[in-house]
Write an enzyme that holds these catalytic residues in place. Sequence first.
Site: not given
Ligand code: ADP
Length: 150
Positions: A18, A42, A91, A129
Amino acid sequence: MKRIALFPGSFDPFTNGHYDIVKRGLLLFDEIIVAIGHNTKKQRYFEVEHIASKIKEAFKDASNVKVVVYSELTSEFAKKHNAKFILRGLRNTTDFEYENGISQVNKHLNNQLETVFLITSPQYAAISSTIIREIHKYGADIRPFLPYEL
Ligand code: ADP
């Protein structure tokens, strides 16, 4: 006019993947709002206000990065903050399928809103995450995956 992008996500937790998206997004936008979507019904793994303060700490030298917690429609929240762009990371094709759907709906809800995708940097492609929460549950050191000390 300032080009403001919203970077919405659950960020449970906010990872190096992120962080990389925000840093690279700063080359495209004047301001990025990291928006932690939090539905009070949630359950989260990491406390939302704690993660918010840690993200602020990670960007303490970047005055054009803001961090907020929100619990409403992303498209409405973007409008309120004058953000004309949504920033998201991709990704793999699974992300694409999911992101494609959300961006179409957001466009339907707010026609002024463009979603901009950045492809993950290869070194962060495997970071999610979900995996970090999973290994943390079993006591593994997750520090290498985070841009701050928990
Ligand atoms: P959500 O719950 O909305 O999917 P996340 O917190 O999991 O949100 O992720 C937020 C954004 O960051 C999403 O667009 C996700 O695809 C992107 N993202 C998550 N991990 C990575 C990573 N390792 N590299 C690039 N983008 C990522």
